[in-house]
Motif scaffolding. Structure first.
Motif, PDB file in Angstrom:
ATOM      1  N   TYR A 181       0.701   5.793 -12.231  1.00  0.00           N
ATOM      2  CA  TYR A 181      -0.475   5.068 -12.028  1.00  0.00           C
ATOM      3  C   TYR A 181      -0.589   3.615 -12.485  1.00  0.00           C
ATOM      4  O   TYR A 181      -1.485   2.993 -12.443  1.00  0.00           O
ATOM      5  CB  TYR A 181      -1.902   5.873 -12.358  1.00  0.00           C
ATOM      6  N   ILE A 211      -8.130   1.760  -5.146  1.00  0.00           N
ATOM      7  CA  ILE A 211      -7.225   1.145  -5.882  1.00  0.00           C
ATOM      8  C   ILE A 211      -7.733  -0.053  -6.883  1.00  0.00           C
ATOM      9  O   ILE A 211      -7.885  -1.031  -5.960  1.00  0.00           O
ATOM     10  CB  ILE A 211      -5.767   0.799  -5.334  1.00  0.00           C
ATOM     11  N   VAL A 247       2.272   1.814  -3.686  1.00  0.00           N
ATOM     12  CA  VAL A 247       1.110   2.306  -4.353  1.00  0.00           C
ATOM     13  C   VAL A 247       1.153   3.887  -3.956  1.00  0.00           C
ATOM     14  O   VAL A 247       0.778   4.389  -5.246  1.00  0.00           O
ATOM     15  CB  VAL A 247      -0.188   1.676  -4.233  1.00  0.00           C
ATOM     16  N   GLU A 248       0.900   4.219  -3.019  1.00  0.00           N
ATOM     17  CA  GLU A 248       0.731   5.779  -2.607  1.00  0.00           C
ATOM     18  C   GLU A 248       1.934   6.398  -3.117  1.00  0.00           C
ATOM     19  O   GLU A 248       1.897   7.570  -3.753  1.00  0.00           O
ATOM     20  CB  GLU A 248       0.356   5.804  -1.125  1.00  0.00           C
ATOM     21  N   THR A 249       3.281   6.144  -2.913  1.00  0.00           N
ATOM     22  CA  THR A 249       4.351   6.687  -3.520  1.00  0.00           C
ATOM     23  C   THR A 249       4.416   6.851  -4.818  1.00  0.00           C
ATOM     24  O   THR A 249       4.720   7.863  -5.341  1.00  0.00           O
ATOM     25  CB  THR A 249       5.647   5.727  -2.824  1.00  0.00           C
ATOM     26  N   LEU A 286       0.860  -1.263   0.064  1.00  0.00           N
ATOM     27  CA  LEU A 286      -0.069  -0.231   0.322  1.00  0.00           C
ATOM     28  C   LEU A 286       0.897   1.177  -0.103  1.00  0.00           C
ATOM     29  O   LEU A 286       0.394   2.275  -0.782  1.00  0.00           O
ATOM     30  CB  LEU A 286      -0.915   0.066   1.083  1.00  0.00           C
ATOM     31  N   ASP A 287       2.112   1.104   0.807  1.00  0.00           N
ATOM     32  CA  ASP A 287       2.929   2.344   0.717  1.00  0.00           C
ATOM     33  C   ASP A 287       3.545   2.642  -0.502  1.00  0.00           C
ATOM     34  O   ASP A 287       3.619   3.896  -0.985  1.00  0.00           O
ATOM     35  CB  ASP A 287       3.971   2.103   1.730  1.00  0.00           C
ATOM     36  N   HIS A 321      -8.925   2.003  -0.643  1.00  0.00           N
ATOM     37  CA  HIS A 321      -8.192   3.264  -0.955  1.00  0.00           C
ATOM     38  C   HIS A 321      -8.597   3.587  -2.511  1.00  0.00           C
ATOM     39  O   HIS A 321      -7.980   4.455  -3.099  1.00  0.00           O
ATOM     40  CB  HIS A 321      -6.850   3.051  -0.788  1.00  0.00           C
ATOM     41  N   ARG A 346       1.661   6.835  -6.772  1.00  0.00           N
ATOM     42  CA  ARG A 346       0.721   7.880  -7.067  1.00  0.00           C
ATOM     43  C   ARG A 346       1.099   9.255  -6.995  1.00  0.00           C
ATOM     44  O   ARG A 346       0.990  10.112  -8.068  1.00  0.00           O
ATOM     45  CB  ARG A 346      -0.502   7.608  -6.265  1.00  0.00           C
ATOM     46  N   ARG A 347       1.907   9.578  -6.062  1.00  0.00           N
ATOM     47  CA  ARG A 347       2.254  10.915  -5.596  1.00  0.00           C
ATOM     48  C   ARG A 347       3.320  11.264  -6.892  1.00  0.00           C
ATOM     49  O   ARG A 347       3.352  12.500  -7.255  1.00  0.00           O
ATOM     50  CB  ARG A 347       2.802  11.082  -4.250  1.00  0.00           C
TER      51      ARG A 347
END
Length: 279
Positions: free
Chosen positions: A47, A76, A38-40, A35-36, A74, A42-43
């Motif tokens: 994608y 995703i 994926v978020e990284t 999950l971390d 989230h 994304r930022r």
């Protein structure tokens, strides 16, 4: 995208193909970090993320339901692509590389394959797409990955049409299998025997036979109906296999013809002649 599967089934080849398509690829990531990651990404404006998992990431199989729930909470979107291969194919490939399987230890390769299949069965059950690579070379596997995960319209069903020879086995990952051995075999025409279904002469011969046009028309109508249903159910990719005896003449010609028809009707279609050249 989760890329997983049996050791020796081509996972690394698939991941290299994903990377070539512009996906950000990470191999054997601990589940707790997914999950971390994926978020990284994304930022950072990325994608398209592909994460490779093999049997060494054992805790992922037990944790997948929880990880799945986290991703969905989230917002995703995720899919699993699972690469499969027969025991014989895995043994042959491992012997050529002279590397033991991850679970082999002091046991036999067959015992390791059996143990791995049992361990991977949970993740395989969640798979959105299973690709059987037993009869595929690295270029054919890359072509399949290119078709499924390349840039394109992700809202409609995309078809891959595959010709094959029944003598080499039915494709286990096909969504539908059709048999064109009801058509006369160009093999018995001396002038056509050395040619393939890609040649104009063989194609004209096959397509002019009684029943050929009717088969193509019926398959076209069927796939138009199926495409709507698949899209409604969220199935974005479908493999349609067309077989003859050896995969050289009839199935190749009919697959080429069906591909042209579907493309003219606006469908996204790729083509794979699995057994061409094996005769």
């Amino acid at each position: 995208m989760i890329i997983s599967g049996m050791s020796g089934a081509g996972r690394r080849t698939a991941m290299h193909a994903m990377e070539d398509l512009g996906w950000f690829v990470v191999d054997n990531l601990p589940p707790s970090m997914l999950l971390d990651l994926v978020e990284t990404t994304r930022r950072n404006g990325q994608y398209l993320l592909a994460v490779g998992l093999d049997v060494r990431t054992r805790e992922m199989f037990d944790q997948w339901p929880r990880v799945q729930a986290q991703l969905e909470s989230h917002g995703i979107a995720w899919e699993i692509c699972f690469l499969e291969a027969s025991d014989e194919a895995i043994v042959r490939r491992q012997e050529s590389t002279r590397r033991p399987l991850p679970l082999q230890g002091d046991g036999s390769i067959v015992e390791a394959i059996d143990k791995e299949r049992r361990m991977m069965s949970v993740l395989r059950a969640y798979a959105d797409l299973v690709i059987d690579t037993s009869n595929l070379n690295v270029h054919q596997l890359k072509a399949r990955i290119d078709h499924v995960y390349g840039v394109g319209d992700f809202t409609s069903t995309r078809f891959q049409l595959m010709s094959f020879g029944f003598k080499n086995g039915v494709p286990l990952d096909a969504d539908m299998v059709f048999d064109v051995r009801f058509l006369p075999n160009p093999y018995w025409v001396p002038a056509l025997r050395p040619q393939t279904g890609l040649s104009e002469a063989v194609s004209s011969y096959v397509l002019s036979q009684p029943g050929a046009a009717e088969f193509l028309s019926g398959l076209e109508s069927l796939l138009e109906v199926v495409a709507v249903g698949y899209a409604r159910e969220g199935k974005r990719n479908a493999t349609i296999a067309i077989g003859c005896t050896g995969g050289k003449h009839r199935s190749t010609a009919m697959t080429e013809a069906m591909t042209r028809i579907l493309r003219e009707n606006g469908f996204q279609v790729s083509i794979l002649h699995r057994d061409l050249g094996k005769e």
